[in-house]
Design an enzyme around this catalytic site. Structure first.
Site, PDB file in Angstrom:
ATOM      1  N   THR A  48       0.829  -1.201   0.000  1.00 53.28           N
ATOM      2  CA  THR A  48       0.000   0.000   0.000  1.00 53.28           C
ATOM      3  C   THR A  48       0.868   1.258   0.000  1.00 53.28           C
ATOM      4  O   THR A  48       0.700   2.149  -0.832  1.00 53.28           O
ATOM      5  CB  THR A  48      -0.930   0.008   1.227  1.00 53.28           C
ATOM      6  OG1 THR A  48      -1.584  -1.266   1.326  1.00 53.28           O
ATOM      7  CG2 THR A  48      -1.980   1.104   1.100  1.00 53.28           C
ATOM      8  N   ALA A  49       1.804   1.332   0.937  1.00 51.55           N
ATOM      9  CA  ALA A  49       2.663   2.511   1.033  1.00 51.55           C
ATOM     10  C   ALA A  49       3.702   2.541  -0.071  1.00 51.55           C
ATOM     11  O   ALA A  49       3.938   3.588  -0.693  1.00 51.55           O
ATOM     12  CB  ALA A  49       3.346   2.537   2.394  1.00 51.55           C
ATOM     13  N   ALA A  68       8.400  -8.950  -3.109  1.00 54.81           N
ATOM     14  CA  ALA A  68       8.603 -10.397  -2.999  1.00 54.81           C
ATOM     15  C   ALA A  68       7.544 -11.208  -3.733  1.00 54.81           C
ATOM     16  O   ALA A  68       7.771 -12.373  -4.064  1.00 54.81           O
ATOM     17  CB  ALA A  68       8.636 -10.800  -1.524  1.00 54.81           C
ATOM     18  N   VAL A 282      14.660  -8.333  -0.844  1.00 50.53           N
ATOM     19  CA  VAL A 282      15.784  -7.552  -0.333  1.00 50.53           C
ATOM     20  C   VAL A 282      16.317  -8.270   0.905  1.00 50.53           C
ATOM     21  O   VAL A 282      15.571  -8.518   1.857  1.00 50.53           O
ATOM     22  CB  VAL A 282      15.357  -6.113   0.009  1.00 50.53           C
ATOM     23  CG1 VAL A 282      16.465  -5.390   0.782  1.00 50.53           C
ATOM     24  CG2 VAL A 282      15.022  -5.349  -1.274  1.00 50.53           C
ATOM     25  N   HIS A 542      -4.471  -4.859  11.974  1.00 54.93           N
ATOM     26  CA  HIS A 542      -4.079  -3.453  11.992  1.00 54.93           C
ATOM     27  C   HIS A 542      -2.832  -3.239  12.850  1.00 54.93           C
ATOM     28  O   HIS A 542      -2.774  -2.313  13.647  1.00 54.93           O
ATOM     29  CB  HIS A 542      -5.213  -2.583  12.554  1.00 54.93           C
ATOM     30  CG  HIS A 542      -6.456  -2.580  11.738  1.00 54.93           C
ATOM     31  ND1 HIS A 542      -7.594  -1.892  12.134  1.00 54.93           N
ATOM     32  CD2 HIS A 542      -6.773  -3.155  10.555  1.00 54.93           C
ATOM     33  CE1 HIS A 542      -8.544  -2.054  11.229  1.00 54.93           C
ATOM     34  NE2 HIS A 542      -8.072  -2.821  10.271  1.00 54.93           N
ATOM     35  N   HIS A 586      -9.371   2.602  10.207  1.00 54.89           N
ATOM     36  CA  HIS A 586      -8.770   1.488   9.484  1.00 54.89           C
ATOM     37  C   HIS A 586      -7.507   1.983   8.785  1.00 54.89           C
ATOM     38  O   HIS A 586      -7.485   3.086   8.243  1.00 54.89           O
ATOM     39  CB  HIS A 586      -9.764   0.901   8.486  1.00 54.89           C
ATOM     40  CG  HIS A 586     -10.858   0.116   9.154  1.00 54.89           C
ATOM     41  ND1 HIS A 586     -11.063  -1.225   8.932  1.00 54.89           N
ATOM     42  CD2 HIS A 586     -11.792   0.483  10.065  1.00 54.89           C
ATOM     43  CE1 HIS A 586     -12.073  -1.640   9.670  1.00 54.89           C
ATOM     44  NE2 HIS A 586     -12.536  -0.622  10.362  1.00 54.89           N
TER      45      HIS A 586
END
Length: 605
Positions: A48-49, A68, A282, A542, A586
């Site tokens: 997402t980020a 990955a 990585v 979360h 969320h």
């Protein structure tokens, strides 16, 4: 065509349209060439980020993303695409030790036994795919409260984290589509929201379901009957109070999941020269002294280096970002010394301060239909399939429905231990303490079941992430710390009591059949509820705060207010691990915003 093993949907023309629009194939120009290479920015993690910040930086610089996994639509099929399936077919979210193994899209992480939760070992699903966990979540787009962001300001010493100052970054990522009231076809489920807090220019599609679950409408009405009134501004204006129909990251034109891959990655591939290294890991951050110079990568057995002229950005998630920092020499000195890892920066907060909100559920057999009961019935399923294929509507188009937030009533607050009351009193006065989600399911015999859960909004318990070796291939050591602070269990006891008040209302009684299924009549006293909670509480996926943002010198602080790692130049962490505490709401809305905010900071220099 994407086909899920055993799915009842065979060849959906709707998904054919989705595949045509989002061709799930990287061109040769977009796939990074295996071998040493140099970019302005190297981003670790295409979740997402990672994909959001990559798309923004790639408009002004050369950027590589190392991920990955691959495409979830290919590796996991309809389960990750059809909205209803986010509730019924994503089997990897099974938290038990006997979870189904899907290494192509899940990291398959498990925790140490949770000593205060009946020593349960928890499987913690995390997306190993382009889009990360935005490919596995229930697509709820719920920002946190203005009070929570104000608390963030105080912890990091930066007024830019005030809600009003964050709004431009929230707006930037979003393209809002108003709810389709004709398709929803439910007069008592018309979403109310503040249009001014959304945007219309971003890649991320946000809207409301094209169908409303009848069981959930009854449960929403029942919550309103005990005072959880409708919030007229919805869940994006900074006020988490009352109830509201949930906006979702769904492409309503196709009624398919909208993830960071279908939004930001597709945007970047069409408009920039972004390079993607899929199915690549990585293994270490490379440093010159205390300055990051790149990363070591492994792809199908080939090891090479990607160098960064400007910065390395770690977006590997709450569990893997601290792991990667530690195996690279950045973290608690004692841990690194024990494993013989040369120390680069002594940051005791790396992997600490883990916050994981937990939830407990209640349920009754009901006499209403639900999306799941419709699609599991051979008589009603064909119509539902036709609606989805031809209209992008009906039960298959629908995911999350109704959420309510509130502070504990004075009656329930008075039942808590004094120490727990004091902890709650220290929170902002307009911060919610519990959230309640309405849901529906179908039992194997076809019986419909209504369900409601209570989730703590402010996690007092603290866990940790550590490492067992200097190898990234060895999974991190995860201790969620569930109920290490007894206040969390106390609050969930109050949550069960509040849900039972909801079930006792006339709207809920109108649809219930028989006695409570969960927890059941034999769970009545506070002690019995505590036992039930310790045995049955679950995560809501979360987790946060293992690379916490904070002020320089704070013991838990790993990054500053612009996500730069303390003590190491040219290195940032940008994912939900940097949020300094468990925030209500969320995660994905805040993660998209944070990535936009940090990208802007980087471009400003």
């Amino acid at each position: 065509m994407l086909v899920l093993r055993g799915t009842i949907i065979a060849l959906l023309s709707a998904l054919a349209s989705a595949e045509h629009r989002h061709a799930k194939k990287l061109t040769s120009e977009q796939i990074g060439t295996i071998g040493d290479a140099t970019f302005d920015y190297v981003i670790v993690g295409g979740g997402t980020a990672g994909l959001t910040i990559a798309a923004r930086l790639a408009s002004v610089a050369s950027v590589a993303v190392v991920e990955a996994g691959g495409y979830y639509e290919i590796d996991y099929g309809n389960a990750s695409v059809v909205p209803l399936y986010s509730l019924t077919k994503i089997d990897v979210i099974d938290p038990s030790e006997n979870f189904p193994h899907r290494p192509e899209i899940d990291w398959e992480l498990t925790t140490v036994p949770q000593v205060n939760a009946n020593k349960r070992v928890i499987h913690y699903a995390q997306g190993k795919t382009l889009g990360g966990s935005s490919a596995l979540n229930t697509m709820s787009y719920v920002r946190s409260s203005a009070a929570a962001y104000q608390r963030w300001v105080g912890m990091v010493g930066d007024d830019s984290y005030k809600f009003d100052n964050l709004l431009p970054h929230f707006r930037k990522s979003v393209h809002l589509t108003p709810p389709n009231l004709e398709k929803r076809n439910a007069a008592n489920a018309t979403p109310q929201y503040d249009t001014s807090v959304y945007g219309n220019g971003g890649p991320l599609e946000v809207s409301w379901n094209n169908w409303v679950d009848p069981t959930i409408t009854w449960l929403a009405t029942a919550m309103q009957a005990i005072g959880m009134s409708i919030n007229p501004k919805g869940w994006s204006a900074g006020d988490l109070n009352g109830g509201s129909w949930v906006p979702s990251t769904i492409d309503t034109a196709l009624a398919t999941r909208e993830s960071a891959e279908t939004s930001f990655l597709e945007y970047a591939l069409a408009n920039t020269s972004l390079q993607v290294y899929p199915h690549s890991t990585v293994t270490k951050i490379l440093l010159n002294g205390t300055s990051a110079r790149g990363v070591k990568v492994e792809t199908n057995g080939t090891v090479y280096e990607l160098s960064a002229r400007k910065e390395v950005i770690i977006s590997a998630g709450t569990f893997h970002s601290p792991q990667l920092l530690m195996i690279s020499g950045i973290g608690p000195k004692a841990t690194l010394d024990e494993l013989g890892i040369p120390l680069v920066a002594d940051l005791p907060g790396v992997g600490q301060n883990l916050r994981d909100p937990i939830s407990i559920g209640t349920s009754h057999i009901v006499n209403t239909i639900s999306g799941q009961s419709i699609v599991s019935n051979q008589v009603t399923e064909p119509k539902a399939l036709r609606q989805y294929k031809e209209e992008a509507a009906g039960p298959y188009s629908s995911a999350a429905g109704w959420i309510a937030y509130e502070r504990l009533t004075s009656e329930l607050r008075s039942t808590l231990p004094q120490s727990t009351q004091e902890k709650l009193a220290a929170l902002p006065v307009d911060s919610p303490e519990l959230s309640f989600i309405a849901g529906a399911s179908v039992l194997p015999n076809g019986t419909s079941q209504g369900a409601m859960s209570a989730t703590i909004c402010n996690t007092f318990s603290v866990g940790s992430v550590s490492i067992r070796s200097a190898k990234i291939s060895d999974p991190p050591i995860i201790d969620l710390g569930w109920f290490s602070d007894p206040a969390d269990a106390d609050i969930l006891v109050a949550g069960i009591k509040r849900l039972r008040q909801v079930w006792a209302t006339e709207p809920a009684q109108n649809i219930t059949l028989g006695a409570e299924v969960r927890p059941g009549a034999d769970v009545g006293t506070d002690a019995e509820m505590l036992d039930y909670i310790r045995a049955n509480a679950q995560q809501i996926w979360h987790p946060s705060s293992t690379c916490s943002m904070g002020k320089k010198g704070d013991r838990n602080a790993v990054v500053d207010s612009e996500a730069r790692v303390f003590g190491v130049e040219k290195l940032r962490v940008m994912d939900f691990s940097i949020v300094p505490f468990s925030i209500p709401g969320h995660p994905q809305a805040t993660v998209y915003m944070l990535a936009e905010k940090i990208a802007d900071a980087i471009k400003r220099g």
